[in-house]
Design a protein around this motif. Structure first.
Motif, mmCIF file in Angstrom:
data_model
loop_
_atom_site.group_PDB
_atom_site.id
_atom_site.type_symbol
_atom_site.label_atom_id
_atom_site.label_comp_id
_atom_site.label_asym_id
_atom_site.label_seq_id
_atom_site.Cartn_x
_atom_site.Cartn_y
_atom_site.Cartn_z
ATOM 1 N N ALA A 189 0.840 -1.207 0.000
ATOM 2 C CA ALA A 189 0.000 0.000 0.000
ATOM 3 C C ALA A 189 0.873 1.255 0.000
ATOM 4 C CB ALA A 189 -0.926 -0.007 1.215
ATOM 5 N N VAL A 190 1.953 1.228 0.783
ATOM 6 C CA VAL A 190 2.844 2.394 0.838
ATOM 7 C C VAL A 190 3.397 2.685 -0.564
ATOM 8 C CG1 VAL A 190 5.056 3.239 1.750
ATOM 9 C CG2 VAL A 190 3.443 2.088 3.268
ATOM 10 N N GLU A 191 3.717 1.620 -1.283
ATOM 11 C CA GLU A 191 4.277 1.792 -2.637
ATOM 12 C C GLU A 191 3.221 2.243 -3.645
ATOM 13 O OE1 GLU A 191 7.315 0.473 -4.130
ATOM 14 O OE2 GLU A 191 8.282 -0.203 -2.281
ATOM 15 N N ASN A 192 1.981 1.786 -3.459
ATOM 16 C CA ASN A 192 1.017 1.916 -4.556
ATOM 17 C C ASN A 192 -0.229 2.746 -4.276
ATOM 18 O OD1 ASN A 192 2.203 0.051 -6.695
ATOM 19 N ND2 ASN A 192 2.237 -1.227 -4.855
ATOM 20 N N SER A 193 -0.422 3.183 -3.035
ATOM 21 C CA SER A 193 -1.651 3.939 -2.768
ATOM 22 C C SER A 193 -1.543 5.350 -3.336
ATOM 23 C CB SER A 193 -1.912 4.027 -1.263
ATOM 24 O OG SER A 193 -3.035 4.855 -1.039
ATOM 25 N N LYS A 194 -2.611 5.778 -3.979
ATOM 26 C CA LYS A 194 -2.640 7.165 -4.460
ATOM 27 C C LYS A 194 -3.176 8.084 -3.371
ATOM 28 C CE LYS A 194 -2.920 6.169 -9.322
ATOM 29 N NZ LYS A 194 -3.820 5.707 -10.363
ATOM 30 N N ASN A 195 -3.724 7.488 -2.326
ATOM 31 C CA ASN A 195 -4.317 8.280 -1.242
ATOM 32 C C ASN A 195 -3.425 8.225 -0.004
ATOM 33 O OD1 ASN A 195 -6.876 9.061 -2.496
ATOM 34 N ND2 ASN A 195 -7.305 6.860 -2.525
ATOM 35 N N PRO A 196 -3.536 9.233 0.861
ATOM 36 C CA PRO A 196 -2.758 9.215 2.106
ATOM 37 C C PRO A 196 -3.133 8.006 2.962
ATOM 38 C CG PRO A 196 -3.861 11.342 1.798
ATOM 39 C CD PRO A 196 -4.389 10.430 0.740
ATOM 40 N N LEU A 197 -2.148 7.475 3.673
ATOM 41 C CA LEU A 197 -2.362 6.256 4.455
ATOM 42 C C LEU A 197 -2.243 6.518 5.947
ATOM 43 C CD1 LEU A 197 -0.096 3.735 2.502
ATOM 44 C CD2 LEU A 197 -2.585 3.952 2.375
ATOM 45 N N VAL A 198 -3.007 5.737 6.708
ATOM 46 C CA VAL A 198 -2.850 5.706 8.163
ATOM 47 C C VAL A 198 -2.605 4.249 8.533
ATOM 48 C CG1 VAL A 198 -4.013 6.072 10.387
ATOM 49 C CG2 VAL A 198 -4.373 7.696 8.506
ATOM 50 N N TYR A 199 -1.598 4.003 9.365
ATOM 51 C CA TYR A 199 -1.336 2.626 9.803
ATOM 52 C C TYR A 199 -2.071 2.347 11.105
ATOM 53 C CZ TYR A 199 0.562 -1.583 11.614
ATOM 54 O OH TYR A 199 0.643 -2.854 12.127
ATOM 55 N N ASN A 200 -2.654 1.154 11.215
ATOM 56 C CA ASN A 200 -3.311 0.727 12.455
ATOM 57 C C ASN A 200 -3.021 -0.753 12.710
ATOM 58 O OD1 ASN A 200 -6.501 -0.538 13.187
ATOM 59 N ND2 ASN A 200 -5.331 0.606 14.681
ATOM 60 N N GLY A 201 -2.605 -1.065 13.929
ATOM 61 C CA GLY A 201 -2.474 -2.477 14.311
ATOM 62 C C GLY A 201 -1.300 -2.773 15.216
ATOM 63 N N ASP A 202 -1.610 -3.218 16.452
ATOM 64 C CA ASP A 202 -0.614 -3.778 17.373
ATOM 65 C C ASP A 202 0.475 -2.801 17.797
ATOM 66 O OD1 ASP A 202 -2.155 -5.927 16.559
ATOM 67 O OD2 ASP A 202 -0.504 -7.351 16.644
ATOM 68 N N ILE A 203 0.191 -1.512 17.775
ATOM 69 C CA ILE A 203 1.169 -0.579 18.346
ATOM 70 C C ILE A 203 0.727 -0.312 19.779
ATOM 71 C CG2 ILE A 203 2.180 1.737 18.200
ATOM 72 C CD1 ILE A 203 2.493 1.292 15.319
ATOM 73 N N CYS A 204 1.406 -0.987 20.701
ATOM 74 C CA CYS A 204 0.954 -0.988 22.099
ATOM 75 C C CYS A 204 1.949 -0.331 23.042
ATOM 76 C CB CYS A 204 0.705 -2.426 22.561
ATOM 77 S SG CYS A 204 -0.591 -3.210 21.596
ATOM 78 N N THR A 205 3.164 -0.076 22.578
ATOM 79 C CA THR A 205 4.187 0.533 23.440
ATOM 80 C C THR A 205 4.969 1.564 22.626
ATOM 81 O OG1 THR A 205 5.870 -1.071 22.780
ATOM 82 C CG2 THR A 205 4.546 -1.640 24.719
ATOM 83 N N VAL A 206 5.731 2.384 23.343
ATOM 84 C CA VAL A 206 6.595 3.351 22.648
ATOM 85 C C VAL A 206 7.572 2.601 21.746
ATOM 86 C CG1 VAL A 206 8.350 5.138 22.956
ATOM 87 C CG2 VAL A 206 6.395 5.049 24.494
ATOM 88 N N GLU A 207 8.052 1.443 22.233
ATOM 89 C CA GLU A 207 9.013 0.659 21.430
ATOM 90 C C GLU A 207 8.364 0.193 20.124
ATOM 91 O OE1 GLU A 207 8.452 -0.021 24.782
ATOM 92 O OE2 GLU A 207 10.185 1.231 25.278
ATOM 93 N N ASP A 208 7.098 -0.242 20.199
ATOM 94 C CA ASP A 208 6.395 -0.648 18.961
ATOM 95 C C ASP A 208 6.334 0.533 17.999
ATOM 96 O OD1 ASP A 208 5.833 -3.124 20.083
ATOM 97 O OD2 ASP A 208 3.806 -2.563 20.717
ATOM 98 N N TYR A 209 6.026 1.711 18.555
ATOM 99 C CA TYR A 209 5.917 2.898 17.696
ATOM 100 C C TYR A 209 7.276 3.230 17.084
ATOM 101 C CZ TYR A 209 4.812 7.442 15.840
ATOM 102 O OH TYR A 209 4.644 8.493 14.973
ATOM 103 N N GLU A 210 8.322 3.146 17.924
ATOM 104 C CA GLU A 210 9.665 3.483 17.430
ATOM 105 C C GLU A 210 10.084 2.550 16.305
ATOM 106 O OE1 GLU A 210 12.015 3.411 20.981
ATOM 107 O OE2 GLU A 210 11.844 5.582 21.250
ATOM 108 N N ARG A 211 9.741 1.266 16.476
ATOM 109 C CA ARG A 211 10.090 0.293 15.435
ATOM 110 C C ARG A 211 9.378 0.666 14.133
ATOM 111 N NH1 ARG A 211 8.124 -4.169 17.695
ATOM 112 N NH2 ARG A 211 9.432 -3.840 19.503
ATOM 113 N N PHE A 212 8.094 0.986 14.260
ATOM 114 C CA PHE A 212 7.317 1.364 13.075
ATOM 115 C C PHE A 212 7.883 2.649 12.457
ATOM 116 C CE2 PHE A 212 3.999 3.712 10.928
ATOM 117 C CZ PHE A 212 3.490 2.751 10.071
ATOM 118 N N ALA A 213 8.115 3.627 13.327
ATOM 119 C CA ALA A 213 8.583 4.932 12.837
ATOM 120 C C ALA A 213 9.960 4.797 12.191
ATOM 121 C CB ALA A 213 8.625 5.935 13.987
ATOM 122 N N GLY A 214 10.819 3.977 12.804
ATOM 123 C CA GLY A 214 12.170 3.794 12.268
ATOM 124 C C GLY A 214 12.112 3.243 10.856
#
Ligand SMILES: Cc1cc2nc3c(=O)[nH]c(=O)nc-3n(C[C@H](O)[C@H](O)[C@H](O)COP(=O)(O)O)c2cc1C
Length: 348
Positions: A189-214
């Motif tokens: 989706a990141v590669e092919n979506s023409k629309n802005p994306l929001v990610y949702n799923g299993d981000i439960c800690t700051v570490e999860d967020y950091e991993r995603f953000a990284g």
């Protein structure tokens, strides 16, 4: 502290209604937008009183709220969206994720994903039927009903419409909440979506967020012009891709740790006195709203089901909470947990 995008509170039926949203916002920072749990615009075009209460402007004053709808009937969606516009909302959201058996059996929520042609026609009708309103219409979707490969066709359909934000929870319906999010499909989706994306799923800690953000959000705001080397060019390409992720949506992790968004945004810690005051206010607000104490107990338990995750001895606390059907006793257990319970830390 990490490089953050916007953070949204996920809609959670039975949990994130207007009482929760308002009480939450009084005590915690970091949420840019709240989504109502779904309302089901019905045959008679009237809302159930619970649904109406949840979207009344007075019950959402001062909050940035989008109203979510669960339907496969374009006319019902359009009529209700116009009502929401009259209430002052600027965004409505379509639920294409609900995995519940009864919803799916009616071809709604993630059940709608099995009917791509119907879905295409539905989207065509609502985007053209609401074009004059200027309303943002966002979509919250799973990646398929049975198989993740269904997503390729679904994304082709989504790409035909001006979806204000495509919120992706990368599980299929039959996963329910099992397994882990299928990130290779989110990558697609990141590669092919023409629309802005929001990610949702299993981000439960700051570490999860950091991993995603990284992985996804690094340098996304700040793409330099004119890359000089191949390496720079490659980096620029991937940065461009991540630039279409506008936000991360938090659900169970945020209800388990209401300070999570603030922790992500400002590095603050969840402090016990804020948590305790929040909990006390929540009990008070539910008592004022719900006449039958049994139902207040049910609501509070639903909330504590998530909140216990913040503590090391969550099983022990949950056992006692589950057994109790007395509001005062329940509140006392919760206060003790919040006051003295050791915060959970992931073991290395
Ligand atoms: C109890 C519960 C109620 C939910 N209600 C809704 C809902 O009304 N609308 C919706 O789109 N998703 C709903 N969801 C799904 C969440 O919004 C979210 O997509 C899911 O929990 C995954 O995100 P998380 O891992 O951050 O929790 C619900 C989830 C749970 C656990």
């Amino acid at each position: 502290m990490v490089d953050t995008k916007k953070i949204y509170m996920a809609p959670m039926e039975g949990v994130t209604g207007f009482i929760y949203r308002n009480t939450f916002a009084r005590f915690f920072d970091g949420i840019d937008k709240y989504y109502t749990p779904f309302i089901s615009p019905g045959e008679h075009r009237n809302f159930k009183s619970r649904e109406l209460k949840d979207v009344l402007p007075d019950n959402n004053a001062g909050l940035n709220v989008a109203v979510q709808m669960l339907t496969n009937n374009a006319e019902h969606f359009i009529v209700t969206a116009r009502k929401m516009m009259d209430f002052g909302y600027r965004e409505v959201n379509l639920n294409l994720g609900c995995p519940s058996g009864t919803v799916v059996a009616k071809g709604k929520g993630s059940g709608f994903l099995s009917f791509p042609e119907k879905l295409d026609a539905f989207l065509d009708e609502i985007y053209s039927g609401l074009a004059d309103t200027g309303l943002d219409i966002s979509v919250k979707t799973r990646i398929g009903r049975y198989e993740q490969d269904e997503f390729y066709e679904l994304l082709d359909i989504y790409n035909k419409y001006p979806i204000s934000e495509l919120i992706i929870h990368p599980r299929v319906q039959k996963d329910m909440y099992r397994n882990t999010p299928r990130m290779e499909i989110f990558d697609y989706a990141v590669e092919n979506s023409k629309n802005p994306l929001v990610y949702n799923g299993d981000i439960c800690t700051v570490e999860d967020y950091e991993r995603f953000a990284g992985h996804y959000l690094k340098n996304a705001e700040n793409i330099p012009d004119e890359p000089k080397s191949d390496k720079e060019r490659n980096n620029k390409e991937s940065d461009k891709k991540s630039a279409n992720i506008t936000a991360v949506m938090l659900g169970r992790g945020l209800i388990s740790n209401p300070g999570l968004a603030g922790q992500i945004v400002s590095g603050s810690c969840t402090d016990r006195s804020t948590l305790r005051n929040f909990f006390d206010e929540l009990v008070l607000a539910y008592r004022e709203e719900i006449p039958d104490e049994k139902n207040v107990v049910f609501k509070i338990k639903e909330n504590l089901f998530y909140l216990v995750n913040l503590f090391e001895d969550k099983e022990e606390y949950w056992k006692r909470i589950r057994k109790s059907d007395n509001l005062m006793e329940l509140a006392a257990i919760a206060r003790r947990m919040i006051g003295d319970g050791e915060f959970y830390r992931k073991k290395d």
